[in-house]
Design a protein around this motif. Structure first.
Motif, PDB file in Angstrom:
ATOM      1  N   ALA A 244       0.830  -1.173   0.025  1.00 32.69           N
ATOM      2  CA  ALA A 244      -0.064  -0.236   0.139  1.00 32.69           C
ATOM      3  C   ALA A 244       1.070   1.300   0.082  1.00 32.69           C
ATOM      4  O   ALA A 244       1.774   1.386   0.810  1.00 32.69           O
ATOM      5  N   GLU A 245       0.517   2.131  -0.751  1.00 32.69           N
ATOM      6  CA  GLU A 245       1.070   3.426  -0.722  1.00 32.69           C
ATOM      7  C   GLU A 245      -0.043   4.480  -0.975  1.00 32.69           C
ATOM      8  O   GLU A 245      -0.993   4.359  -1.648  1.00 32.69           O
ATOM      9  N   TRP A 246      -0.081   5.584   0.051  1.00 29.37           N
ATOM     10  CA  TRP A 246      -1.273   6.552  -0.091  1.00 29.37           C
ATOM     11  C   TRP A 246      -0.672   7.972   0.372  1.00 29.37           C
ATOM     12  O   TRP A 246       0.230   8.006   0.834  1.00 29.37           O
ATOM     13  N   TYR A 247      -1.721   8.731  -0.239  1.00 34.50           N
ATOM     14  CA  TYR A 247      -1.288  10.247   0.055  1.00 34.50           C
ATOM     15  C   TYR A 247      -2.345  10.661   0.779  1.00 34.50           C
ATOM     16  O   TYR A 247      -3.670  10.878   0.420  1.00 34.50           O
ATOM     17  N   GLY A 248      -2.231  11.219   2.185  1.00 26.33           N
ATOM     18  CA  GLY A 248      -3.251  11.627   2.947  1.00 26.33           C
ATOM     19  C   GLY A 248      -2.532  12.171   4.171  1.00 26.33           C
ATOM     20  O   GLY A 248      -1.453  12.472   4.118  1.00 26.33           O
ATOM     21  N   ARG A 249      -3.503  12.333   5.065  1.00 24.67           N
ATOM     22  CA  ARG A 249      -2.983  13.232   6.434  1.00 24.67           C
ATOM     23  C   ARG A 249      -2.608  11.880   7.289  1.00 24.67           C
ATOM     24  O   ARG A 249      -3.084  10.942   7.540  1.00 24.67           O
ATOM     25  N   TRP A 270      -5.504   9.846  -2.635  1.00 23.26           N
ATOM     26  CA  TRP A 270      -5.501   8.487  -3.484  1.00 23.26           C
ATOM     27  C   TRP A 270      -4.695   7.413  -2.847  1.00 23.26           C
ATOM     28  O   TRP A 270      -3.797   7.842  -1.712  1.00 23.26           O
ATOM     29  N   LEU A 271      -4.927   6.119  -3.115  1.00 23.46           N
ATOM     30  CA  LEU A 271      -4.506   4.956  -2.469  1.00 23.46           C
ATOM     31  C   LEU A 271      -4.315   3.906  -3.565  1.00 23.46           C
ATOM     32  O   LEU A 271      -4.945   3.501  -4.346  1.00 23.46           O
ATOM     33  N   ALA A 272      -3.034   3.388  -3.604  1.00 24.07           N
ATOM     34  CA  ALA A 272      -2.723   2.387  -4.470  1.00 24.07           C
ATOM     35  C   ALA A 272      -2.331   1.181  -3.802  1.00 24.07           C
ATOM     36  O   ALA A 272      -1.491   1.242  -2.870  1.00 24.07           O
ATOM     37  N   THR A 282      -5.806   1.738  -8.204  1.00 23.28           N
ATOM     38  CA  THR A 282      -5.479   2.886  -7.442  1.00 23.28           C
ATOM     39  C   THR A 282      -6.995   3.369  -7.178  1.00 23.28           C
ATOM     40  O   THR A 282      -7.890   3.199  -8.124  1.00 23.28           O
ATOM     41  N   VAL A 283      -7.285   3.846  -5.868  1.00 25.33           N
ATOM     42  CA  VAL A 283      -8.475   4.347  -5.548  1.00 25.33           C
ATOM     43  C   VAL A 283      -8.424   5.742  -5.366  1.00 25.33           C
ATOM     44  O   VAL A 283      -7.453   6.309  -4.333  1.00 25.33           O
ATOM     45  N   ARG A 284      -9.358   6.656  -5.821  1.00 22.23           N
ATOM     46  CA  ARG A 284      -9.337   7.917  -5.920  1.00 22.23           C
ATOM     47  C   ARG A 284     -10.784   8.446  -5.353  1.00 22.23           C
ATOM     48  O   ARG A 284     -11.696   7.777  -5.702  1.00 22.23           O
ATOM     49  N   GLY A 285     -10.779   9.671  -4.976  1.00 22.89           N
ATOM     50  CA  GLY A 285     -12.181  10.188  -4.772  1.00 22.89           C
ATOM     51  C   GLY A 285     -12.769  10.715  -6.124  1.00 22.89           C
ATOM     52  O   GLY A 285     -12.032  10.736  -6.934  1.00 22.89           O
ATOM     53  N   ALA A 286     -13.902  11.350  -5.851  1.00 21.99           N
ATOM     54  CA  ALA A 286     -14.652  11.679  -7.103  1.00 21.99           C
ATOM     55  C   ALA A 286     -13.626  13.025  -7.308  1.00 21.99           C
ATOM     56  O   ALA A 286     -13.057  13.576  -6.679  1.00 21.99           O
ATOM     57  N   PRO A 287     -13.940  13.278  -8.632  1.00 23.13           N
ATOM     58  CA  PRO A 287     -13.207  14.522  -9.057  1.00 23.13           C
ATOM     59  C   PRO A 287     -13.279  15.813  -8.083  1.00 23.13           C
ATOM     60  O   PRO A 287     -14.309  16.195  -7.574  1.00 23.13           O
ATOM     61  N   THR A 290     -11.811  14.008  -1.748  1.00 26.09           N
ATOM     62  CA  THR A 290     -10.987  13.038  -1.188  1.00 26.09           C
ATOM     63  C   THR A 290     -11.719  12.062  -0.682  1.00 26.09           C
ATOM     64  O   THR A 290     -13.022  12.295  -0.495  1.00 26.09           O
ATOM     65  N   LEU A 291     -10.983  10.890  -0.215  1.00 32.69           N
ATOM     66  CA  LEU A 291     -11.662   9.843   0.317  1.00 32.69           C
ATOM     67  C   LEU A 291     -11.756  10.230   2.047  1.00 32.69           C
ATOM     68  O   LEU A 291     -10.716  10.184   2.460  1.00 32.69           O
ATOM     69  N   PRO A 292     -12.769  10.235   2.403  1.00 31.22           N
ATOM     70  CA  PRO A 292     -12.822  10.756   4.021  1.00 31.22           C
ATOM     71  C   PRO A 292     -12.181   9.523   4.774  1.00 31.22           C
ATOM     72  O   PRO A 292     -11.414  10.082   5.862  1.00 31.22           O
ATOM     73  N   GLY A 293     -12.024   8.540   4.705  1.00 28.97           N
ATOM     74  CA  GLY A 293     -11.578   7.509   5.376  1.00 28.97           C
ATOM     75  C   GLY A 293     -11.279   6.057   4.393  1.00 28.97           C
ATOM     76  O   GLY A 293     -11.985   5.859   3.500  1.00 28.97           O
ATOM     77  N   ALA A 294     -10.062   5.425   4.785  1.00 27.45           N
ATOM     78  CA  ALA A 294      -9.745   4.143   4.169  1.00 27.45           C
ATOM     79  C   ALA A 294      -9.236   3.059   4.994  1.00 27.45           C
ATOM     80  O   ALA A 294      -8.486   3.553   5.878  1.00 27.45           O
TER      81      ALA A 294
END
Length: 331
Positions: A244-249, A270-272, A282-287, A290-294
């Motif tokens: 897993a690699e992801w870009y978030g807080r 996003w999360l890969a 890869t999972v991304r939020g709608a345009p 962001t994804l609130p949580g994963a």
């Protein structure tokens, strides 16, 4: 909130959003800022593109001072990318309580260099998809993509791209009876809607809407009433997609790129999930969202359960909390 923020002797803020100028607040009662150094970095979607160091400004106890960070705006910002400025105050020398380089505070700010994301290809420009409906399944196939939805459960049974299995299960609706309807508004796009009656009188209808595109993109939408929290959807992937690699807080509330999944991830851009060769999903939020949580985890059957033939198959499970998100192949 991180408790350390309460006791920070220095605070860095951005008085003018979008400008590379920060204000350094000295919270000491009797000391200046001479014992600190400011380290800064500009990131593009979490990847460092420019960095440097500056001496801390002169500010009396309880005072503040402005610092202009010498970063450079790109002539042509990357479309859809997020540019952030992160400024960290660290100790210049060893002290009785920490070594040189110890971080005492970090501030992170949007630079306002963002360019609009590139438009997705219009469905009418994509190759045609074939919609096949039987008593048991709804199938969507194209030049590279192949999707199967089970009519009885409403679950996405499989999602393949260029012959590679990327999803072995995705949510339908929590309870039946289930209704599955498919439509093809344009040659390169198929929409499958799975719905169930309200669980109780006055409750909203439960539904999942899946949009399949010939370029391999899947869009999952779970309509929810205004103000309702997004549902938790569990996606099942083959077990090899465990990296897993992801870009978030992170726990400090700072945006950045991270590897691995320890607990829940928040505000995910996003999360890969990939295999050892870097191929996967890869999972991304709608345009523009962001994804609130994963949360991702690897399931392995226990030896005892396997011996009793009651073990779940080995797989990687990704729990996504969002009303709309996109799945894209990463090959």
């Amino acid at each position: 909130m991180d408790t350390r923020k309460v006791y920070e002797p220095v605070i860095v803020t951005a008085p003018r959003p979008g400008e590379p100028t920060v204000t350094v607040h000295n919270k000491h009662l009797s000391d200046g800022l001479g014992g600190y150094e400011l380290r800064w970095a500009v990131t593009l979607d979490g990847e460092p593109v420019e960095s440097g160091a500056l001496p801390a400004p002169s500010a009396p106890p309880g005072g503040r001072a402005a610092v202009a960070v010498p970063c450079h705006r790109p002539a042509e910002p990357v479309p859809g990318a997020e540019y952030l400025l992160t400024v960290t105050a660290v100790l210049r020398e060893n002290t009785s309580w920490a070594r040189a380089g110890h971080t005492v505070t970090t501030g992170q700010f949007a630079l306002g260099w963002d360019a609009p994301p590139p438009a997705a290809p219009a469905p009418r420009t994509l190759a045609p998809l074939t919609l096949t409906e039987t008593a048991g399944t709804v199938g969507v196939s194209g030049r590279d993509v192949d999707v199967v939805v089970d009519r009885a459960t409403g679950r996405l049974d499989s999602y393949r791209y260029r012959g590679r299995l990327l999803l072995s299960g995705a949510p339908g609706v929590p309870a039946g009876p289930v209704s599955v309807a498919a439509a093809q508004p344009l040659p390169g796009e198929v929409v499958v809607e799975v719905s169930a009656p309200p669980a109780r009188a006055g409750a909203p209808r439960t539904a999942t809407v899946l949009t399949v595109r010939d370029d391999g993109e899947l869009v999952l939408r779970h309509p929810v009433p205004d103000g309702a929290p997004p549902p938790a959807a569990v996606l099942s992937l083959p077990p090899q997609y465990e990296h897993a690699e992801w870009y978030g807080r992170d726990a400090r509330g700072l945006l950045g790129r991270h590897r691995g999944c320890q607990g829940a991830m928040t505000d995910v851009r996003w999360l890969a999930l990939t295999d050892a060769e870097g191929r996967g999903l890869t999972v991304r939020g709608a345009p523009h969202t962001t994804l609130p949580g994963a949360q991702a985890r690897r399931l392995r059957p226990s030896p005892r359960a396997a011996a009793e033939e009651r073990a779940p198959r080995a797989e990687t499970r990704l729990t996504v909390r969002a009303d709309t998100y996109r799945l894209l192949p990463l090959l």
